[in-house]
Structure formats: structure tokens, C-alpha cells
Design an enzyme around this catalytic site. Structure first.
Site, PDB file in Angstrom:
ATOM      1  N   LYS A 142       1.096   4.171  -2.793  1.00 35.09           N
ATOM      2  CA  LYS A 142       0.733   5.560  -2.454  1.00 35.09           C
ATOM      3  C   LYS A 142       1.924   6.505  -2.647  1.00 35.09           C
ATOM      4  CE  LYS A 142      -3.598   4.883  -1.403  1.00 35.09           C
ATOM      5  NZ  LYS A 142      -4.657   5.477  -2.238  1.00 35.09           N
ATOM      6  N   TYR A 200       0.829  -1.216   0.000  1.00 33.89           N
ATOM      7  CA  TYR A 200       0.000   0.000   0.000  1.00 33.89           C
ATOM      8  C   TYR A 200       0.863   1.266   0.000  1.00 33.89           C
ATOM      9  CZ  TYR A 200      -3.740   3.151   1.690  1.00 33.89           C
ATOM     10  OH  TYR A 200      -4.653   4.170   1.850  1.00 33.89           O
TER      11      TYR A 200
HETATM   12  P1  NAP Z   1     -13.485   2.607   1.520  1.00 33.20           P
HETATM   13  O1  NAP Z   1     -14.356   3.167   2.586  1.00 33.20           O
HETATM   14  O2  NAP Z   1     -13.035   1.197   1.608  1.00 33.20           O
HETATM   15  O3  NAP Z   1     -14.196   2.852   0.099  1.00 33.20           O
HETATM   16  C1  NAP Z   1     -13.544   2.423  -1.059  1.00 33.20           C
HETATM   17  C2  NAP Z   1     -14.300   2.904  -2.283  1.00 33.20           C
HETATM   18  O4  NAP Z   1     -13.527   2.515  -3.415  1.00 33.20           O
HETATM   19  C3  NAP Z   1     -15.660   2.258  -2.435  1.00 33.20           C
HETATM   20  O5  NAP Z   1     -16.496   3.179  -3.091  1.00 33.20           O
HETATM   21  C4  NAP Z   1     -15.355   1.042  -3.318  1.00 33.20           C
HETATM   22  O6  NAP Z   1     -16.452   0.594  -4.099  1.00 33.20           O
HETATM   23  C5  NAP Z   1     -14.299   1.634  -4.219  1.00 33.20           C
HETATM   24  N1  NAP Z   1     -13.422   0.632  -4.784  1.00 33.20           N
HETATM   25  C6  NAP Z   1     -12.670  -0.297  -4.146  1.00 33.20           C
HETATM   26  N2  NAP Z   1     -11.990  -1.057  -5.028  1.00 33.20           N
HETATM   27  C7  NAP Z   1     -12.336  -0.579  -6.264  1.00 33.20           C
HETATM   28  C8  NAP Z   1     -11.994  -0.949  -7.574  1.00 33.20           C
HETATM   29  N3  NAP Z   1     -11.156  -1.962  -7.841  1.00 33.20           N
HETATM   30  N4  NAP Z   1     -12.580  -0.264  -8.601  1.00 33.20           N
HETATM   31  C9  NAP Z   1     -13.428   0.753  -8.359  1.00 33.20           C
HETATM   32  N5  NAP Z   1     -13.786   1.152  -7.133  1.00 33.20           N
HETATM   33  C10 NAP Z   1     -13.249   0.480  -6.102  1.00 33.20           C
HETATM   34  O7  NAP Z   1     -12.139   3.466   1.380  1.00 33.20           O
HETATM   35  P2  NAP Z   1     -11.798   4.945   1.891  1.00 33.20           P
HETATM   36  O8  NAP Z   1     -11.303   4.838   3.274  1.00 33.20           O
HETATM   37  O9  NAP Z   1     -12.910   5.869   1.550  1.00 33.20           O
HETATM   38  O10 NAP Z   1     -10.525   5.242   0.969  1.00 33.20           O
HETATM   39  C11 NAP Z   1     -10.614   5.989  -0.233  1.00 33.20           C
HETATM   40  C12 NAP Z   1      -9.213   6.313  -0.698  1.00 33.20           C
HETATM   41  O11 NAP Z   1      -8.521   7.034   0.317  1.00 33.20           O
HETATM   42  C13 NAP Z   1      -8.352   5.090  -0.996  1.00 33.20           C
HETATM   43  O12 NAP Z   1      -7.513   5.327  -2.083  1.00 33.20           O
HETATM   44  C14 NAP Z   1      -7.527   4.945   0.263  1.00 33.20           C
HETATM   45  O13 NAP Z   1      -6.328   4.272   0.038  1.00 33.20           O
HETATM   46  C15 NAP Z   1      -7.319   6.401   0.624  1.00 33.20           C
HETATM   47  N6  NAP Z   1      -6.979   6.615   2.030  1.00 33.20           N
HETATM   48  C16 NAP Z   1      -7.830   6.283   3.017  1.00 33.20           C
HETATM   49  C17 NAP Z   1      -7.482   6.513   4.342  1.00 33.20           C
HETATM   50  C18 NAP Z   1      -8.386   6.182   5.504  1.00 33.20           C
HETATM   51  O14 NAP Z   1      -7.946   6.337   6.653  1.00 33.20           O
HETATM   52  N7  NAP Z   1      -9.613   5.754   5.278  1.00 33.20           N
HETATM   53  C19 NAP Z   1      -6.232   7.057   4.637  1.00 33.20           C
HETATM   54  C20 NAP Z   1      -5.375   7.382   3.591  1.00 33.20           C
HETATM   55  C21 NAP Z   1      -5.766   7.168   2.296  1.00 33.20           C
HETATM   56  P3  NAP Z   1     -17.540  -0.489  -3.532  1.00 33.20           P
HETATM   57  O15 NAP Z   1     -18.456   0.310  -2.628  1.00 33.20           O
HETATM   58  O16 NAP Z   1     -18.243  -0.991  -4.737  1.00 33.20           O
HETATM   59  O17 NAP Z   1     -16.772  -1.522  -2.798  1.00 33.20           O
END
Ligand code: NAP
Length: 246
Positions: free
Chosen positions: A161, A157
Site C-alpha cells: 500500500k 500489505y
Molecule cells: P473485500 O470486501 O475483501 O472485497 C475485495 C474485492 O476484491 C472483491 O470484489 C474481490 O472479488 C476482489 N478481489 C480480491 N482478490 C482479487 C483478485 N486477485 N483479482 C480481482 N479481484 C479480486 O475488500 P474491501 O475491504 O472492499 O477492500 C477493497 C480495497 O480497499 C482493497 O484494496 C483493500 O486493501 C483496501 N482497503 C480496505 C480497508 C478496509 O478497512 N476494508 C482499509 C484500507 C484499504 P471476489 O468477490 O470475487 O472475491
């Protein structure tokens, strides 16, 4: 400057839940028509479409795997064909397959790199062609503090990133002369399904000066700022992390 008559168009990958959902709704509130993708959760995607309508705006859900070259190209092409322009691309879709390096399978590595980094290359390359011709546009890549500081258990990851930050800087240099900005946002720990079952949450909180986990809306505000007001900001990575010290 965009004429008042033109409704700007944005694409958000992974817009059905979490940070992506907040970005879709914030962009709708900012006056954008938004096309967003999801992977498998159709009911969550439908809910976002409904919420956008309730806000008096427009969002369209497209089932498309972020790691697929064909689906990513089609997403950009079909959006441009339907709406005639593309003003913003938010590369947000991402997954985790966390485990210690010595236990990490090839599959854990490949899936995370394909979805979180290679997929961004596909959409960005396709969107760049449209935006360069248009001579305007904003691309925002959702990276992570893990890509800046590293994080045990996240070799795959954090590599993806960190790769996004390099991609952001290079593409910013290539597209700047055509009026296209390219930036990254690096969230800290944000309250979403992705972080739902993280162990030792209290311990993590000790390292966050603002003493709370971020909300998806905290990230969406930064994204909307970069897209709507960041005309002289490019190649940057904006940390939105409560001041976290890893
Ligand atoms: P999340 O709650 O797990 O939501 C993920 C979203 O991405 C969902 O809408 C999911 O669709 C979609 N998705 C997953 N795999 C996919 C694929 N192969 N093709 C298309 N869509 C896909 O994640 P989040 O926490 O909101 O994270 C969003 C972004 O922020 C990510 O890039 C993550 O790495 C980054 N991020 C998150 C955090 C954190 O603390 N949460 C911190 C740093 C960075 P479905 O609903 O259909 O599954």
C-alpha cells in the site's frame, strides 16, 4: 470538458463486494458505464450488475485476477475495444495475508505484493496508453492508512500500500501533461468482509475521532469526487479514515 452526448467509461477492479462494489454503484449513479472485475464470487458480481441496472445504468462483470499481467492487459484492451474510450480506472482489488513478520511466508509476501501492487502496475500501464492518447482520464488507487503509518501484522500489505502511494506520485508526474490525473485514496477501517473478523474492534474504535468504522460508500464518495471533480488534483493521497490515529 466532456460533451453531454458522451457516456464516460470506468473500470473498477474488485467490484463485486465491499469498497469496489460501492465505487461501481456510485460511478453508475454519476453516469458512467462501468466494467468491473471479480476474482471468484460470481453471484456477488451478478448482484452488482443487477443493482446497476436497477439504478438505470450499466455495469459489466469480468472475471479477472488482478495479479495477472495477461488478464489486466486484456481488461483494458477489451474495454477500450468495446466502448471506444476509458475515462476512469479505479485500482481497488486487494487482499490481506496478515501475520507477524517472523511467521510471514514467502507466499504470504508474494501473493499480497502481486495482487495489491504489481497488478496495479499492469492495469495502470495499459490504461495510461489509452488515456494519454485520449488526453484525459483519472486513475484512483485504493491504498490504506497501513501504507502510511504501518501496522503490526501487515508487513506485506503495508509495503504494497505504501508502494501504491509512490507509484501514484510518479505516474501523476508522467501523465499530468496529457490531462490525466492520478491519485490515491487511503481508507481507514471500513466495514467490509475484509475487516469482518478483525480482533479488538472496540479498541480500534477508541482511536477513531469520528467514533465509527467507515462504510464502503464513504470511500466511494471520495473516489467519485476525484474522478468527476478532481481535474486540478493529482499525485495526492486522500485519507478517508474518520481521523484515525494509529
Ligand atoms: P473485500 O470486501 O475483501 O472485497 C475485495 C474485492 O476484491 C472483491 O470484489 C474481490 O472479488 C476482489 N478481489 C480480491 N482478490 C482479487 C483478485 N486477485 N483479482 C480481482 N479481484 C479480486 O475488500 P474491501 O475491504 O472492499 O477492500 C477493497 C480495497 O480497499 C482493497 O484494496 C483493500 O486493501 C483496501 N482497503 C480496505 C480497508 C478496509 O478497512 N476494508 C482499509 C484500507 C484499504 P471476489 O468477490 O470475487 O472475491
Amino acid at each position: 470538458m466532456m460533451s453531454d452526448k458522451i457516456t464516460p467509461v470506468a473500470i473498477v477492479t474488485g467490484g463485486s463486494r465491499g469498497i469496489g462494489k460501492a465505487c461501481v454503484l456510485a460511478l453508475v449513479e454519476a453516469g458512467y458505464k462501468v466494467v468491473f472485475t471479480y476474482h471468484s464470487n460470481e453471484s456477488a458480481a451478478k448482484n452488482v450488475v443487477q443493482l446497476a441496472t436497477e439504478l438505470g445504468g450499466f455495469a459489466k462483470a469480468v472475471k479477472a485476477d488482478a495479479g495477472s499481467k495477461v488478464a489486466s492487459q486484456a481488461l483494458i484492451d477489451e474495454t477500450f475495444t468495446e466502448f471506444g474510450r476509458l475515462d476512469a480506472l479505479v485500482n481497488n482489488a486487494g487482499i490481506t495475508k496478515d501475520t507477524l513478520l517472523i511467521r510471514m511466508s514467502d507466499d504470504d509476501w508474494d501473493q499480497v505484493l502481486q495482487t495489491n501492487l504489481t497488478g496495479v502496475f499492469y492495469t495502470t500501464r495499459a490504461a495510461a496508453k489509452v488515456m494519454m492518447k485520449q488526453r484525459s482520464g483519472a486513475i484512483v488507487n485504493i491504498s490504506s492508512v497501513s501504507g502510511i503509518y504501518g501496522n503490526a501484522g501487515q508487513t506485506n500489505y503495508s509495503a504494497a500500500k505504501a508502494g501504491l502511494i509512490g507509484l501514484t506520485k510518479s505516474v501523476a508526474k508522467e501523465l499530468g501533461s496529457r490531462g490525466v490525473t492520478v491519485n490515491a485514496v487511503a481508507p481507514g477501517f471500513i466495514d467490509t468482509d475484509m475487516t469482518d473478523d478483525l480482533p479488538h474492534k472496540e479498541k480500534i474504535l477508541d482511536h477513531i475521532p469520528l467514533k465509527r468504522f467507515g462504510q464502503p460508500e464513504d470511500i466511494a464518495k471520495a473516489v467519485v469526487f476525484l474522478v468527476t471533480s478532481g481535474q486540478y488534483i493529482t499525485g495526492q493521497t486522500l485519507q478517508v479514515d474518520g481521523g484515525i490515529v494509529l
